[in-house]
Scaffold this motif. Structure first.
Motif, short mmCIF file in Angstrom:
data_model
loop_
_atom_site.label_atom_id
_atom_site.label_comp_id
_atom_site.label_asym_id
_atom_site.label_seq_id
_atom_site.Cartn_x
_atom_site.Cartn_y
_atom_site.Cartn_z
N ILE A 114 -1.57 7.04 1.58
CA ILE A 114 -0.57 7.73 0.31
C ILE A 114 -0.35 8.86 1.61
O ILE A 114 1.27 9.77 1.85
CB ILE A 114 -0.50 8.09 -0.78
CG1 ILE A 114 -0.49 6.40 -0.91
CG2 ILE A 114 0.14 9.18 -0.93
CD1 ILE A 114 -0.87 6.82 -3.04
N GLN A 115 -1.04 10.00 1.44
CA GLN A 115 -0.95 10.66 2.09
C GLN A 115 0.09 10.95 3.38
O GLN A 115 1.23 11.66 4.18
CB GLN A 115 -1.56 11.58 2.63
CG GLN A 115 -2.98 12.26 0.96
CD GLN A 115 -3.87 13.19 1.04
OE1 GLN A 115 -4.10 12.71 1.97
NE2 GLN A 115 -3.93 13.99 0.27
N LYS A 116 -0.27 9.91 4.61
CA LYS A 116 0.15 9.94 5.59
C LYS A 116 1.99 8.93 5.57
O LYS A 116 2.90 9.37 5.93
CB LYS A 116 0.16 8.48 6.33
CG LYS A 116 0.61 8.35 8.03
CD LYS A 116 -0.31 9.41 8.59
CE LYS A 116 0.49 8.64 10.34
NZ LYS A 116 -0.16 7.56 10.81
N VAL A 117 1.89 8.28 4.39
CA VAL A 117 3.53 7.88 4.00
C VAL A 117 4.19 9.26 3.52
O VAL A 117 5.22 9.14 4.26
CB VAL A 117 3.08 7.04 2.76
CG1 VAL A 117 4.39 6.82 2.29
CG2 VAL A 117 2.81 5.19 3.57
N ALA A 118 3.70 10.34 2.79
CA ALA A 118 4.46 11.24 2.28
C ALA A 118 4.41 12.43 3.28
O ALA A 118 5.82 12.48 3.13
CB ALA A 118 3.52 12.01 1.32
N TYR A 156 5.66 -0.14 -0.54
CA TYR A 156 3.66 0.53 -0.37
C TYR A 156 3.14 1.06 -1.20
O TYR A 156 2.20 0.78 -1.99
CB TYR A 156 3.38 0.38 1.12
CG TYR A 156 2.03 0.39 1.02
CD1 TYR A 156 0.94 -1.13 0.81
CD2 TYR A 156 1.61 0.88 1.89
CE1 TYR A 156 0.17 -0.80 1.56
CE2 TYR A 156 0.07 1.38 1.35
CZ TYR A 156 -0.95 0.06 0.92
OH TYR A 156 -1.90 0.14 1.09
N THR A 157 3.38 2.48 -1.11
CA THR A 157 3.36 3.11 -1.79
C THR A 157 2.67 3.16 -3.12
O THR A 157 1.51 2.75 -4.18
CB THR A 157 2.95 4.72 -1.46
OG1 THR A 157 4.82 4.96 -2.44
CG2 THR A 157 2.95 4.91 -0.87
N TYR A 158 3.82 2.74 -3.89
CA TYR A 158 3.82 2.33 -5.36
C TYR A 158 2.59 1.04 -6.14
O TYR A 158 1.48 1.25 -6.32
CB TYR A 158 5.45 1.84 -5.80
CG TYR A 158 6.45 3.00 -5.71
CD1 TYR A 158 5.92 4.34 -5.63
CD2 TYR A 158 7.80 2.02 -5.40
CE1 TYR A 158 7.06 4.94 -5.30
CE2 TYR A 158 8.47 3.07 -6.05
CZ TYR A 158 8.14 4.90 -5.84
OH TYR A 158 9.16 5.10 -5.28
N ALA A 159 2.52 -0.16 -4.88
CA ALA A 159 2.16 -1.23 -4.92
C ALA A 159 0.47 -0.25 -5.13
O ALA A 159 -0.34 -1.29 -5.39
CB ALA A 159 2.45 -2.34 -3.85
N GLU A 160 -0.03 0.84 -3.76
CA GLU A 160 -0.89 0.48 -3.42
C GLU A 160 -1.84 1.36 -4.50
O GLU A 160 -2.88 1.21 -4.92
CB GLU A 160 -2.23 1.76 -2.86
CG GLU A 160 -3.23 2.04 -2.32
CD GLU A 160 -2.88 2.89 -1.07
OE1 GLU A 160 -3.86 4.17 -1.32
OE2 GLU A 160 -2.55 2.91 0.17
N ASN A 161 -0.73 1.76 -6.19
CA ASN A 161 -1.24 3.10 -7.23
C ASN A 161 -1.54 1.30 -7.99
O ASN A 161 -2.97 1.23 -8.95
CB ASN A 161 -0.41 3.69 -7.22
CG ASN A 161 -1.26 5.08 -7.59
OD1 ASN A 161 -1.59 5.13 -6.69
ND2 ASN A 161 0.11 5.41 -7.97
N LEU A 213 -3.15 -5.91 -0.12
CA LEU A 213 -2.35 -5.74 0.14
C LEU A 213 -1.51 -5.22 1.37
O LEU A 213 -0.74 -5.99 1.93
CB LEU A 213 -2.12 -4.63 -0.75
CG LEU A 213 -0.69 -3.86 -1.33
CD1 LEU A 213 -0.38 -5.01 -1.97
CD2 LEU A 213 -0.90 -3.05 -2.29
N ARG A 214 -1.93 -4.32 2.27
CA ARG A 214 -1.47 -3.54 3.54
C ARG A 214 -1.40 -5.08 4.81
O ARG A 214 0.03 -5.02 5.00
CB ARG A 214 -2.56 -2.75 4.09
CG ARG A 214 -2.30 -1.72 3.46
CD ARG A 214 -3.84 -0.69 3.57
NE ARG A 214 -3.84 0.68 2.89
CZ ARG A 214 -4.37 1.57 3.44
NH1 ARG A 214 -4.91 1.44 4.06
NH2 ARG A 214 -4.26 2.83 2.57
N VAL A 215 -2.31 -6.20 4.28
CA VAL A 215 -1.77 -7.03 5.20
C VAL A 215 -1.00 -7.77 4.60
O VAL A 215 0.43 -8.44 5.66
CB VAL A 215 -3.29 -8.00 5.51
CG1 VAL A 215 -2.56 -9.15 5.95
CG2 VAL A 215 -4.34 -7.03 6.90
#
Length: 470
Positions: A197-201, A363-368, A383-385
């Motif tokens: 998430i931090q990289k996405v942000a 994606y960040t929403y789904a990771e949470n 999930l990422r794959v």
């Protein structure tokens, strides 16, 4: 199966959400004493505050950009054009109304997400509707149902839809093969989302302001070149909204299409943006400050960016005498009238960046949600794959059927979220009063868990204690 999905969509989007989202927005607007109008300068101030550093967290500005990465997608270019094509210029007026009341909804859900945030096993801040549903309402089963629906809609299917938009635009403008485009987009997205998430942000905080800024500069150029016609266009939008001007779909058509597209565009009340709002380290250190950040995100998405698209379309004259164009082709045709063939290429590039940031934001929403479901490192890796595979698949396949499935999943999660935030509205009111009472004597209100004894055992008090200024 198709019958069940279509029935659910008719129920959710034909009855529950089209009225529910608007009603909840009005409810919070009134209950919070028109906070988005009375305190708009404070909404802006929370963005401009110096960022606080924290292990496992992101800055309020990064949270805003990541939520905008998801909000500002093809809907801002294509969705606005669809609204105008189906409901006439008056649809834009109703998009404005939805955004203005939706700011209060976005404030409420993101304030709650901040309050109930926690840390995962790696020390990363986590939170969102699933967490405040489970803890605030003692309904973990509803939080799990919400999480599954969110992963299906935002983590998987919507990424396929965004990839489809990118591939179509690249093929139309540059002749690029769809499969090749899908693979390239998946590789680029993979580099970002495997960084967490931090990289996405960090990526969102760079791409979103630049792309949105360029798009708005183009809109300003178009407005300046047609400045004498702008008052007439704005008057047409308002007149068409109330039937004073002949419109494509009449008053009902303008209202229905404007409300629908407005809700799809800014996502207020959907329960999506709170997932990233919870990860931010707010400054001031109070849940309400991050609620204001996300409320402003709705304003930027619809009032600013969607209006820019609408004005460019209406100033172009392509709608005069009727047209069968809709969606991206209508927006491209409009820009073609303003800046020539370059308009087609600009829209293709804009769609690439808007849709790409939507993929990583979604994606960040789904990771949470996966963290809430206790999927662990294995679940997040899977999930990422899957998310990246959906990008490749969506680039070359028709996504109509699976998009209906996503609509149903999003309808379910939005319904659960709206019920939850209404049940927790008393807490939102208390937090808001607390913030503005402190604001009278301090520029930096501080959340003190001791003032909320009813939250004992429901929130992670240690997070707020460690953030409190010494």
């Amino acid at each position: 199966m198709d019958f069940i999905i279509n029935t659910l969509n008719t129920l959710f989007w034909g009855y529950i959400l089209i009225y529910g989202l608007l009603a909840v927005g009005l409810f919070f607007t009134v209950r919070l004493a028109f906070i988005q109008f009375r305190h708009l300068p404070e909404f802006i101030r929370t963005i401009l505050q110096p960022s606080s550093s924290d292990r496992g967290g992101i800055s309020p500005f990064q949270a805003l950009c990541t939520s905008l990465a998801s909000r500002v997608g093809t809907g801002n270019l294509a969705g606005v054009a669809v609204a105008i094509a189906l409901g006439g210029p008056g649809a834009i007026f109703w998009m404005w109304i939805v955004a203005l009341v939706g700011m209060a909804t976005a404030y409420a859900e993101s304030t709650l997400a901040q309050l109930f945030k926690t840390r995962d096993e790696d020390g990363q801040l986590r939170g969102g509707p699933a967490f405040y549903i489970a803890k605030g309402l003692n309904a973990p089963w509803a939080g799990s149902l919400f999480s599954v629906a969110l992963i299906i809609a935002f983590g998987l299917v919507f990424n396929a839809v965004q990839a489809n938009s990118i591939a179509g635009a690249m093929e139309g403008a540059f002749g690029a093969p769809k499969m090749g485009v899908g693979i390239v987009v998946a590789l680029l997205a993979g580099v970002v989302i495997f960084g967490g998430i931090q990289k996405v942000a960090k990526v969102s905080a760079v791409i979103v302001p630049i792309m949105a800024g360029l798009y708005l500069l183009l809109a300003i150029y178009v407005v300046i070149m047609n400045i004498t016609e702008v008052p007439g266009v704005l008057a047409l939008i308002v007149k068409s909204a109330f039937g004073f001007e002949e419109a494509v779909g009449g008053v009902a058509g303008a209202m229905l299409n404007g409300i629908k597209r407005g809700l799809f565009s800014n996502e207020a009340g959907m329960g999506s943006a709170p997932n990233i709002a919870a990860v931010a380290v707010p400054n001031p250190h109070h849940p309400s400050s991050q609620g204001m950040v996300q409320g402003l995100g709705v304003f930027i998405d619809t009032i600013v960016i969607c209006t820019a698209t609408a004005v460019m379309i209406l100033l172009s004259g392509v709608m005069e005498g009727g047209t069968e164009l809709s969606g991206v082709p209508l927006t491209q045709a409009a820009l073609g009238e303003h800046i020539g063939a370059a308009g087609i290429y600009f829209i293709a590039i804009a769609i690439f960046f808007f849709a790409f940031t939507s993929i990583i934001g979604n994606y960040t929403y789904a990771e949470n949600a996966m963290v809430f479901l206790k999927g662990g490192h294995v679940g997040i890796a899977a999930l990422r794959v899957c998310a990246l595979l959906m990008v490749v698949w969506g680039a070359y396949e028709s996504v109509a059927t699976v998009f209906n499935f996503a609509d149903a999943a999003m309808g379910l999660m939005a319904t659960i979220n709206l019920i939850a935030i209404c049940l927790l509205s008393g807490l939102v009111v208390k937090l808001t009063k607390d913030y503005f009472e402190q604001r009278k004597s301090s520029s930096s209100p501080v959340f003190d868990s001791n003032d909320y004894p009813e939250m004992k055992g429901k929130i992670d008090e240690s997070i707020w204690d460690e953030h409190r200024p010494k």
